[in-house]
Design a protein around this motif. Structure first.
Motif, PDB file in Angstrom:
ATOM      1  N   LYS A 159      14.316  93.992  93.601  1.00 33.64           N
ATOM      2  CA  LYS A 159      14.696  94.068  92.179  1.00 33.64           C
ATOM      3  C   LYS A 159      13.434  94.317  91.356  1.00 33.64           C
ATOM      4  O   LYS A 159      12.346  93.828  91.695  1.00 33.64           O
ATOM      5  N   ILE A 160      13.598  95.066  90.278  1.00 31.84           N
ATOM      6  CA  ILE A 160      12.435  95.370  89.428  1.00 31.84           C
ATOM      7  C   ILE A 160      12.476  94.460  88.206  1.00 31.84           C
ATOM      8  O   ILE A 160      13.461  94.451  87.456  1.00 31.84           O
ATOM      9  N   ALA A 161      11.418  93.673  88.057  1.00 32.40           N
ATOM     10  CA  ALA A 161      11.393  92.640  87.008  1.00 32.40           C
ATOM     11  C   ALA A 161      10.168  92.818  86.120  1.00 32.40           C
ATOM     12  O   ALA A 161       9.044  92.894  86.603  1.00 32.40           O
ATOM     13  N   LEU A 173       8.863  85.199  91.290  1.00 30.03           N
ATOM     14  CA  LEU A 173       9.625  86.441  91.509  1.00 30.03           C
ATOM     15  C   LEU A 173       9.023  87.248  92.665  1.00 30.03           C
ATOM     16  O   LEU A 173       9.753  87.809  93.483  1.00 30.03           O
ATOM     17  N   VAL A 174       7.701  87.292  92.729  1.00 32.00           N
ATOM     18  CA  VAL A 174       7.036  87.986  93.845  1.00 32.00           C
ATOM     19  C   VAL A 174       7.413  87.310  95.163  1.00 32.00           C
ATOM     20  O   VAL A 174       7.756  87.972  96.145  1.00 32.00           O
ATOM     21  N   ILE A 231       9.858  93.343  92.744  1.00 32.96           N
ATOM     22  CA  ILE A 231       8.716  94.154  92.299  1.00 32.96           C
ATOM     23  C   ILE A 231       8.478  93.724  90.848  1.00 32.96           C
ATOM     24  O   ILE A 231       9.411  93.772  90.033  1.00 32.96           O
ATOM     25  N   VAL A 232       7.262  93.301  90.533  1.00 33.30           N
ATOM     26  CA  VAL A 232       7.053  92.627  89.244  1.00 33.30           C
ATOM     27  C   VAL A 232       6.028  93.356  88.376  1.00 33.30           C
ATOM     28  O   VAL A 232       4.942  93.708  88.839  1.00 33.30           O
ATOM     29  N   PRO A 265       2.104  87.370 100.243  1.00 32.40           N
ATOM     30  CA  PRO A 265       2.651  88.289 101.244  1.00 32.40           C
ATOM     31  C   PRO A 265       3.610  89.312 100.611  1.00 32.40           C
ATOM     32  O   PRO A 265       4.437  88.951  99.791  1.00 32.40           O
ATOM     33  N   GLU A 266       3.446  90.575 100.999  1.00 35.99           N
ATOM     34  CA  GLU A 266       4.327  91.682 100.576  1.00 35.99           C
ATOM     35  C   GLU A 266       4.445  91.816  99.055  1.00 35.99           C
ATOM     36  O   GLU A 266       5.482  92.219  98.513  1.00 35.99           O
ATOM     37  N   SER A 267       3.371  91.450  98.356  1.00 30.99           N
ATOM     38  CA  SER A 267       3.382  91.505  96.897  1.00 30.99           C
ATOM     39  C   SER A 267       3.395  92.949  96.382  1.00 30.99           C
ATOM     40  O   SER A 267       2.694  93.802  96.893  1.00 30.99           O
TER      41      SER A 267
END
Ligand SMILES: NC(=O)c1ccc[n+]([C@@H]2O[C@H](COP(=O)([O-])OP(=O)(O)OC[C@H]3O[C@@H](n4cnc5c(N)ncnc54)[C@H](OP(=O)(O)O)[C@@H]3O)[C@@H](O)[C@H]2O)c1
Length: 263
Positions: free
Chosen positions: A8-10, A27-28, A33-34, A55-57
Motif C-alpha cells: 500500500k502507498i502511504a 507502516l514500513v 511503501i511510505v 527490513p524491506e523498507s
C-alpha cells in the motif's frame, strides 16, 4: 493479524520526528511503501536513513512546509511521478505554540489556522484524485485530545483543532459514497520532542525540573504515565489499514484515559 498493508502507498506529512515518524516506521514494518515529509532536510534524511535500515523498507522523502499554499500540489506531483495513486493519506503538522489569549496577535492566529487547519484542507484537496484510484482509500487527520478537554495555556490548539475535527467528520460523510474513509486520532500527552519542549517551558515557569513536570503530567493519567509514540503509531496504522474497513468518521482519543469525560 495481517493488516493487509503490504505494497500500500502511504503518505504521512510532518513525519521526520515524533508521532509522524513513529507511524511511518510502523507502516514500513507492515510492508507499506511510505512517503515521509518534514521541513528540515537534514532531519528528514536522518529519518529516512533510520527507516531504510528496516527490513524491506521502501521510503521516499519529500522536504517541504505543509503550511505553504503551493506545497500540497508539489507533493502530489512528486507522488504521481512515482506511483499511479495513493492508498493512505495521514495529515499531520507541527503544533501551534503554547500560550494564552494575551500572548497572540491576529497574525499569530492566522499563522496557526494556516498550519493547524488549512494544511489538512490543502493536502486532502490535492490528494483526493489520487486516493480515488485506490481500492482501499483512507485519510487520517492527526489532531489533539484538547478537542475533548481544552489544555491549560494552549489556546491556539484548543480552538483550531476543533475545526480540523469538524472537517474530518464532514468529509467522512462527503467522501463515504466514494469509498474514502476519513477518521481522526486525538492524541493525549505522548513523549515526543514537542512534549519535551512544552514540559521544559513549564519547568522554567514553575522553577521546577523537567523530571518533576513529566511526573506531574503522568499523574494526570489513570495509567500514571504519558504515552509512547509507538503506542500512538500502532493505533494509527490499524485505523488506516484495510482491516478497519468499516471505521469511518471516528474521532479516536489515544490518551491513556486522561480525559475524564464520559463521551
Ligand atoms: N505529542 C503529543 O503529546 C501531542 C498531543 C496532542 C497533539 N499533538 C500534535 O500532534 C502533532 C505532532 O506532534 P509531535 O509531538 O509528533 O511533534 P514533534 O515531535 O515536534 O514532531 C513534529 C514533526 O513535524 C514536522 N513539521 C513541523 N511543522 C511542519 C510543517 N509546517 N511542515 C512539514 N513538517 C512539519 C517536524 O519536522 P521539521 O521541524 O523539520 O519540519 C517533525 O518531523 C502536532 O500537531 C502536535 O501538536 C501532539
Amino acid at each position: 493479524m495481517d493488516l493487509f498493508l503490504k505494497d500500500k502507498i502511504a503518505l504521512i506529512t510532518a513525519s521526520s520526528k515524533g508521532l509522524g515518524f513513529a507511524t511511518a516506521k510502523q507502516l514500513v514494518l507492515e510492508g507499506a511503501i511510505v512517503i515521509i515529509n518534514g521541513r528540515n532536510e537534514k532531519t528528514l534524511s536522518n529519518a529516512k536513513r533510520q527507516l531504510d535500515s528496516l527490513p524491506e523498507s521502501r521510503v521516499i522523502a519529500v522536504a517541504g512546509d505543509v503550511s505553504h499554499p503551493d506545497f500540497s500540489d508539489r507533493l502530489m506531483k512528486e507522488i504521481q511521478y512515482h506511483f499511479d495513486g495513493l492508498d493512505i493519506l495521514i495529515t499531520n503538522a507541527g503544533g501551534p505554540p503554547a500560550g494564552s489569549l494575551d500572548d497572540f496577535s491576529i497574525e499569530d492566529w492566522e499563522k496557526a489556522i494556516n498550519t493547524t487547519l488549512l494544511s489538512h484542507v490543502r493536502l486532502i484537496q490535492a490528494a483526493k484524485p489520487l486516493l480515488l484510484k485506490s481500492p482501499t482509500p483512507s485519510i487520517l487527520t492527526i489532531t489533539s485530545a484538547a478537542v475533548k478537554q481544552p489544555m491549560p495555556n494552549m489556546i491556539l490548539s484548543n480552538s483550531i483543532r476543533s475545526a480540523t475535527v469538524g472537517l474530518t467528520k464532514s468529509l467522512a460523510n462527503e467522501f463515504g459514497p466514494s469509498g474514502i474513509r476519513v477518521n481522526s486520532i486525538l492524541p493525549g500527552w505522548t513523549d515526543t520532542e514537542r512534549v519535551h519542549d512544552l514540559l521544559n517551558t513549564r519547568a522554567q515557569f514553575n522553577h521546577s525540573s523537567i523530571e518533576e513536570e513529566y511526573q506531574k503530567q503522568a499523574l494526570e493519567s489513570p495509567l500514571r504515565r504519558i504515552g509512547k509514540p509507538e503506542e500512538f503509531a500502532r493505533v494509527a496504522t490499524f485505523l488506516v489499514s484495510p482491516v478497519a474497513s468499516y471505521i469511518n468518521g471516528v474521532m479516536l482519543v489515544v490518551d491513556g484515559g486522561m480525559n475524564k469525560g464520559t463521551y
